[in-house]
Design a protein around this motif. Structure first.
Motif, PDB file in Angstrom:
ATOM      1  N   THR A  66       0.826  -1.203   0.000  1.00 12.35           N
ATOM      2  CA  THR A  66       0.000   0.000   0.000  1.00 12.35           C
ATOM      3  C   THR A  66       0.861   1.254   0.000  1.00 12.35           C
ATOM      4  OG1 THR A  66      -1.739  -1.177   1.217  1.00 12.35           O
ATOM      5  CG2 THR A  66      -1.847   1.225   1.212  1.00 12.35           C
ATOM      6  N   TYR A  76     -11.421   7.404  -4.751  1.00  8.47           N
ATOM      7  CA  TYR A  76     -11.309   6.270  -5.681  1.00  8.47           C
ATOM      8  C   TYR A  76      -9.872   5.743  -5.734  1.00  8.47           C
ATOM      9  CZ  TYR A  76     -11.079   3.742 -10.125  1.00  8.47           C
ATOM     10  OH  TYR A  76     -10.847   2.798 -11.092  1.00  8.47           O
ATOM     11  N   LEU A  77      -8.898   6.638  -5.833  1.00  9.26           N
ATOM     12  CA  LEU A  77      -7.493   6.224  -5.877  1.00  9.26           C
ATOM     13  C   LEU A  77      -7.077   5.528  -4.580  1.00  9.26           C
ATOM     14  CD1 LEU A  77      -5.712   9.263  -7.601  1.00  9.26           C
ATOM     15  CD2 LEU A  77      -6.075   6.983  -8.548  1.00  9.26           C
ATOM     16  N   CYS A 113      -8.575   2.003  -4.369  1.00  7.81           N
ATOM     17  CA  CYS A 113      -7.855   1.077  -5.260  1.00  7.81           C
ATOM     18  C   CYS A 113      -6.524   0.661  -4.647  1.00  7.81           C
ATOM     19  CB  CYS A 113      -7.622   1.728  -6.621  1.00  7.81           C
ATOM     20  SG  CYS A 113      -9.111   1.927  -7.614  1.00  7.81           S
ATOM     21  N   LEU A 134      -7.179  -1.730  -1.695  1.00  7.81           N
ATOM     22  CA  LEU A 134      -7.660  -3.039  -2.157  1.00  7.81           C
ATOM     23  C   LEU A 134      -6.526  -3.868  -2.753  1.00  7.81           C
ATOM     24  CD1 LEU A 134     -11.119  -2.171  -3.789  1.00  7.81           C
ATOM     25  CD2 LEU A 134     -10.698  -3.521  -1.712  1.00  7.81           C
ATOM     26  N   VAL A 135      -5.677  -3.238  -3.567  1.00  6.33           N
ATOM     27  CA  VAL A 135      -4.519  -3.953  -4.126  1.00  6.33           C
ATOM     28  C   VAL A 135      -3.591  -4.393  -3.002  1.00  6.33           C
ATOM     29  CG1 VAL A 135      -2.458  -3.730  -5.572  1.00  6.33           C
ATOM     30  CG2 VAL A 135      -4.623  -2.774  -6.346  1.00  6.33           C
TER      31      VAL A 135
END
Length: 251
Positions: free
Chosen positions: A52, A85-86, A89, A92-93
């Motif tokens: 992250t 949103y960024l 993402c 989540l990754v």
């Protein structure tokens, strides 16, 4: 910028609380004990935090690129919705990235010594205890490290090349200094963090002693999270003025 700094702070809180308490415990006892399940859980959260942070630093570089190279479009592009949103993402990754490695590691057989030659459950110290063939895990982890570490690093380099080219086109030295100061803190953090990660997980580690690996790990597990608030705070004009005022009152 401060929205992503908040995410970075949360990520480093996750990293340090996952590892530092265990280090402090090991310093007070001769030998610490940890179950296999807890060891894998610690490795998972470590991998989540490290992944992250890599992606967050790349997103922050893109944010600086837009602010400096395309200031008129910055507000319309980097609005609150796009920032959320960024960050979603990125998290989540980070949460999913280490799952594949842990699944492969859970299928290994461990025999012989049960002593981990490290102060937390990292990939290489765990694999060194296995009596199974670890080639598949190492290849998968190397590919994972390549994409997670190098691709964001390439994106950061691209962003800063464009930023430096834009700064060089500015007419006055004061304007150049003021513009570069907005991203200098981030650049220092990137050099410290990515430099250590690339040496640790991307460059082949054959011949690299566990002592060196532990010292390098300590840089991004403890030293970098300790220095980041100082680096970012000292670049903030309001905080510098408040610190000067406080020092004058003491003196």
């Amino acid at each position: 910028m401060y929205f992503f700094l908040g995410n970075l702070a949360a990520c480093e809180i996750l990293l340090t609380t996952n590892i530092i308490p265990n280090i402090l415990y090991l310093l007070t006892v001769d030998q610490g004990l940890i179950s296999v399940t807890k060891c894998f859980v610690q490795f998972y959260f470590f991998g989540t935090a490290a992944t992250t942070e890599c992606l967050l630093l790349a997103v922050m570089a893109y944010d600086r690129y837009l602010a400096i190279c395309s200031p008129l479009n910055y507000v319309s592009i980097m609005d609150q919705r796009f920032c959320i949103y960024l960050s979603l993402c990125v998290w989540l990754v980070g949460l999913m990235a280490t799952i594949g490695t842990i699944i492969l590691m859970s299928k290994l057989q461990f025999c012989g010594t049960t002593v981990i030659n490290h102060y937390f459950c990292d990939r290489e110290p765990i694999l060194s205890l296995s009596c199974s063939d670890t080639t598949e895990v190492r290849v998968q982890a190397l590919v994972f490290s390549f994409f997670i570490t190098l691709w964001p690093f390439v994106a950061i380099i691209w962003s800063y090349v464009r930023i430096i080219l834009t700064i060089l086109k500015m007419t006055t030295l004061i304007e150049r200094h003021k513009t570069f100061s907005t991203c200098s803190s981030h650049l220092i953090v990137v050099c410290m963090y990515y430099g250590t990660l690339i040496i640790m997980y991307v460059v082949p580690s054959s011949g690299q002693s566990f002592i060196v690996s532990k010292l390098l790990s300590l840089l991004y597990v403890a030293v970098t999270p300790l220095l980041n608030p100082i680096i970012y705070s000292l670049r903030n004009l309001e905080l510098r003025n408040a610190l000067k005022t406080y020092v004058r009152k003491i003196l």
